[in-house]
Design an enzyme around this catalytic site. Structure first.
Site, PDB file in Angstrom:
ATOM      1  N   GLY A 127       0.827  -1.197   0.000  1.00 54.50           N
ATOM      2  CA  GLY A 127       0.000   0.000   0.000  1.00 54.50           C
ATOM      3  C   GLY A 127       0.861   1.247   0.000  1.00 54.50           C
ATOM      4  O   GLY A 127       2.062   1.191   0.290  1.00 54.50           O
ATOM      5  N   CYS A 131       5.233  -6.173   1.749  1.00 51.24           N
ATOM      6  CA  CYS A 131       5.599  -4.761   1.715  1.00 51.24           C
ATOM      7  C   CYS A 131       4.895  -3.998   2.851  1.00 51.24           C
ATOM      8  O   CYS A 131       5.216  -4.205   4.012  1.00 51.24           O
ATOM      9  CB  CYS A 131       5.309  -4.168   0.339  1.00 51.24           C
ATOM     10  SG  CYS A 131       6.211  -2.622   0.018  1.00 51.24           S
ATOM     11  N   TYR A 132       3.911  -3.139   2.536  1.00 49.65           N
ATOM     12  CA  TYR A 132       3.204  -2.454   3.619  1.00 49.65           C
ATOM     13  C   TYR A 132       2.570  -3.461   4.572  1.00 49.65           C
ATOM     14  O   TYR A 132       2.508  -3.234   5.785  1.00 49.65           O
ATOM     15  CB  TYR A 132       2.126  -1.531   3.058  1.00 49.65           C
ATOM     16  CG  TYR A 132       1.359  -0.793   4.142  1.00 49.65           C
ATOM     17  CD1 TYR A 132       1.800   0.439   4.616  1.00 49.65           C
ATOM     18  CD2 TYR A 132       0.206  -1.348   4.699  1.00 49.65           C
ATOM     19  CE1 TYR A 132       1.113   1.101   5.624  1.00 49.65           C
ATOM     20  CE2 TYR A 132      -0.485  -0.694   5.706  1.00 49.65           C
ATOM     21  CZ  TYR A 132      -0.032   0.530   6.169  1.00 49.65           C
ATOM     22  OH  TYR A 132      -0.711   1.178   7.177  1.00 49.65           O
ATOM     23  N   HIS A 157       7.913  -7.753  -3.410  1.00 51.07           N
ATOM     24  CA  HIS A 157       6.624  -8.125  -4.001  1.00 51.07           C
ATOM     25  C   HIS A 157       6.762  -9.462  -4.742  1.00 51.07           C
ATOM     26  O   HIS A 157       7.163  -9.492  -5.908  1.00 51.07           O
ATOM     27  CB  HIS A 157       6.140  -7.043  -4.963  1.00 51.07           C
ATOM     28  CG  HIS A 157       5.658  -5.810  -4.278  1.00 51.07           C
ATOM     29  ND1 HIS A 157       4.360  -5.672  -3.832  1.00 51.07           N
ATOM     30  CD2 HIS A 157       6.306  -4.672  -3.938  1.00 51.07           C
ATOM     31  CE1 HIS A 157       4.224  -4.495  -3.247  1.00 51.07           C
ATOM     32  NE2 HIS A 157       5.387  -3.863  -3.298  1.00 51.07           N
ATOM     33  N   GLU A 205       4.434 -11.211  -5.904  1.00 50.45           N
ATOM     34  CA  GLU A 205       3.350 -11.390  -6.865  1.00 50.45           C
ATOM     35  C   GLU A 205       3.686 -10.893  -8.265  1.00 50.45           C
ATOM     36  O   GLU A 205       3.004 -11.265  -9.233  1.00 50.45           O
ATOM     37  CB  GLU A 205       2.074 -10.700  -6.364  1.00 50.45           C
ATOM     38  CG  GLU A 205       2.125  -9.176  -6.339  1.00 50.45           C
ATOM     39  CD  GLU A 205       2.680  -8.593  -5.049  1.00 50.45           C
ATOM     40  OE1 GLU A 205       2.335  -7.435  -4.730  1.00 50.45           O
ATOM     41  OE2 GLU A 205       3.462  -9.290  -4.380  1.00 50.45           O
ATOM     42  N   ASP A 233     -15.905 -13.298 -22.849  1.00 48.16           N
ATOM     43  CA  ASP A 233     -16.504 -13.299 -21.513  1.00 48.16           C
ATOM     44  C   ASP A 233     -18.005 -13.550 -21.557  1.00 48.16           C
ATOM     45  O   ASP A 233     -18.532 -14.399 -20.824  1.00 48.16           O
ATOM     46  CB  ASP A 233     -16.202 -11.978 -20.809  1.00 48.16           C
ATOM     47  CG  ASP A 233     -14.719 -11.669 -20.778  1.00 48.16           C
ATOM     48  OD1 ASP A 233     -13.929 -12.622 -20.701  1.00 48.16           O
ATOM     49  OD2 ASP A 233     -14.350 -10.481 -20.854  1.00 48.16           O
ATOM     50  N   LYS A 246      -8.997 -13.470 -16.921  1.00 47.80           N
ATOM     51  CA  LYS A 246      -9.245 -13.837 -18.314  1.00 47.80           C
ATOM     52  C   LYS A 246      -8.795 -15.257 -18.637  1.00 47.80           C
ATOM     53  O   LYS A 246      -9.516 -15.996 -19.318  1.00 47.80           O
ATOM     54  CB  LYS A 246      -8.548 -12.837 -19.247  1.00 47.80           C
ATOM     55  CG  LYS A 246      -8.725 -13.118 -20.723  1.00 47.80           C
ATOM     56  CD  LYS A 246     -10.144 -12.831 -21.205  1.00 47.80           C
ATOM     57  CE  LYS A 246     -10.369 -11.333 -21.319  1.00 47.80           C
ATOM     58  NZ  LYS A 246     -11.671 -11.016 -21.940  1.00 47.80           N
TER      59      LYS A 246
END
Length: 511
Positions: A53, A80-81, A164, A166, A222, A364
């Site tokens: 954040g 992180c945060y 991070h 991710e 979609d 997706k």
């Protein structure tokens, strides 16, 4: 449920954490950091991940970790945060750093631990650092600027990483999240296309009962997969409605009708409303206004169809997770709104339908995996993504029939050349490619005569999740051929440019 709850402290990467958990075949949901305990605990999580954040923990009104998370006794991973908030809440010390860390950095493991054992290069993005760990924690890794780049309390199963994991830039970072979710939290990796379909069918049946349902079919991946899911769940209770808005790609209306009636054998009503949409967009140039006009017009047409069909209560839409995130829907109301998607933030307040959105929390690639598992044709599942407002947001400036035909022709050439080069389809790295018509005239010369015509921009990107994207490095010879064909074959375009901007800072679409 075998789930992980992700608490979002305002990170632009929060949705990527969810993406990585799903890649480990574990279900997860993303919640605001201050979401009510009963809402978060309703998914029966086996652990919590705290996102990064933009705040500092010592700022007034900085986000904090709610008490119920600690009271649960479940494992926690702070990123992180999230790591700093964990440190602050448990009595450690977080201070501003004299040397901020942004970008790629090396880390050195300090203690043998499978959580970070396979890491060496990570992605940092912080101006604060932990200067004293809470009691019970040990240092697991350090970096050049962070003495505690990773830490852990093995007894309570609390962990923090300053980097991070991710993002793709952290090599093997996905393994960190998978190890935490599966090995530390004990979540079973059973989130698969088959389980998604089974769960969706049960949810759909519970929601709609014996009511008739309308499906909004746009021709995109979609809406097609959403309609197929609902059709599998309730069969003849579903009526698919396809609206030809006049804003579709070349040959698309015919393809959609053929696929639904012949391949899926679903009841399909085709409505030609092209004149209505183009009239409604007359003189409109602002993109958010275009999206809202298209969104409302869709709903009004479906309401008209509903009256003819006995007023069904439910409407199916192909909303997917990136739509929700970028539109800053209620469950993500603390995130910055990037743009309104016509099927999320562009819906009229007095809409008469209850929405059925079986893909609302899927990315997706998960949608495509579900489509394949449902047996949809490969050409439909892997077709190029297309925005709900159609070519209205790729025709910058005013939308007219003449400009739409010009854009359609240019885009068809682009798709044709990419197909010949085998750059689009299931096994291609190219994720999305299209042409944008610009309301910019430039001077050119054709046949020794001066021209003053519009410019077209071509856009091609690679991405895993459509939340971030990089521009595709198309071969120069291919770009030259595409440009030559568009300028020579499409009346009204005399200049072609190639967009080489990543997301962020740009979005994939121009509007």
């Amino acid at each position: 449920m075998n789930s992980i709850a992700i608490l979002d402290f305002g990170s632009q990467y929060a949705q990527l954490i969810a993406r990585r958990v799903r890649e480990a075949h574990v279900y997860c949901e993303l919640f605001p950091w201050d979401a009510p305990a009963e809402k978060v605990l309703s998914i029966k999580p086996k652990g919590f991940i705290l996102s990064g954040g933009p705040k500092s923990v010592y700022e007034p009104n900085a986000p904090t970790i709610q008490k119920y998370i600690f009271d649960s006794g479940l494992p926690i991973l702070g990123i992180c945060y999230g790591m700093q908030a964990l440190t602050h809440a448990l009595g450690g010390q977080v201070d501003a750093s004299a040397h901020r860390e942004y970008g790629s950095a090396g880390i050195n493991p300090l203690s043998p631990n499978p959580l970070i054992s396979n890491l060496s290069r990570v992605w940092m993005s912080h101006g604060d650092r932990i200067t004293r760990m809470p009691d019970g924690f040990i240092a697991l890794a350090k970096s050049g600027n962070s003495p505690f780049a990773a830490m852990g309390d093995m007894q309570r199963k609390y962990f923090g990483v300053q980097f991070h994991p991710e993002v793709k830039h952290t090599l093997n970072g996905a393994e960190v999240i998978e190890h935490f979710a599966v090995d530390i939290c004990g979540a079973s990796p059973d989130w698969t296309p088959a389980s998604i379909i089974e769960d969706s069918i049960a949810r759909i049946r519970r929601q709609v009962g014996n009511e008739r349902v309308l499906a909004a079919v746009s021709g995109g991946v979609d809406s097609s997969v959403a309609t197929a899911l609902v059709h599998k769940a309730i069969g003849d209770q579903l009526v698919a409605v396809f609206v030809d808005t006049g804003l579709l790609r070349q040959g698309e209306p015919e393809q959609v009708v053929s696929t639904f009636r012949e391949k899926m054998r679903a009841e399909l009503i085709a409505v030609d409303a092209s004149a209505e949409f183009i009239d409604a967009l007359k003189g409109i140039t602002e993109p958010e206004q275009k999206r809202k006009i298209v969104g409302e017009k869709f709903i009004r047409i479906f309401e008209g169809q509903a009256k003819q069909l006995g007023q069904p209560k439910f409407l199916v839409q192909g909303t997917i997770y990136p739509d929700v995130v970028e539109s800053s829907a209620p469950e993500r109301n603390k995130a910055e709104r990037i743009k309104t998607h016509h099927n999320v933030g562009g819906l009229p307040e007095d809409m008469r339908f209850d929405l059925v959105e079986p893909l609302r929390y899927l990315f997706k690639d998960e949608v495509r995996a579900v489509g394949e598992a449902l047996g949809l044709p490969e050409g439909m599942v892997w077709r190029q993504p297309f925005p709900g407002p159609g070519l209205s947001v790729r025709c910058l400036g005013e939308v007219t029939r003449e400009r739409l035909d010009r854009l359609r022709a240019a885009d068809a050439i682009f798709q044709d050349e990419l197909s010949k080069a085998k750059l689009i389809g299931k096994d291609s790295e190219l994720s999305q490619a299209f042409v944008v018509l610009l309301p910019v005239h430039s001077v050119g010369v054709m046949g020794d005569q001066r021209t003053y015509q519009e410019a077209a921009a071509i856009r091609a990107v690679t991405t895993e999740d459509f939340m971030t994207a990089d521009w595709a490095r198309l071969p120069n010879d291919l770009l030259a051929k595409i440009s030559s064909r568009i300028v020579n074959e499409v009346h009204g375009i005399n200049r072609v440019v190639y967009d080489i901007t990543s997301k962020p800072p740009a979005t994939i679409e121009w509007e």
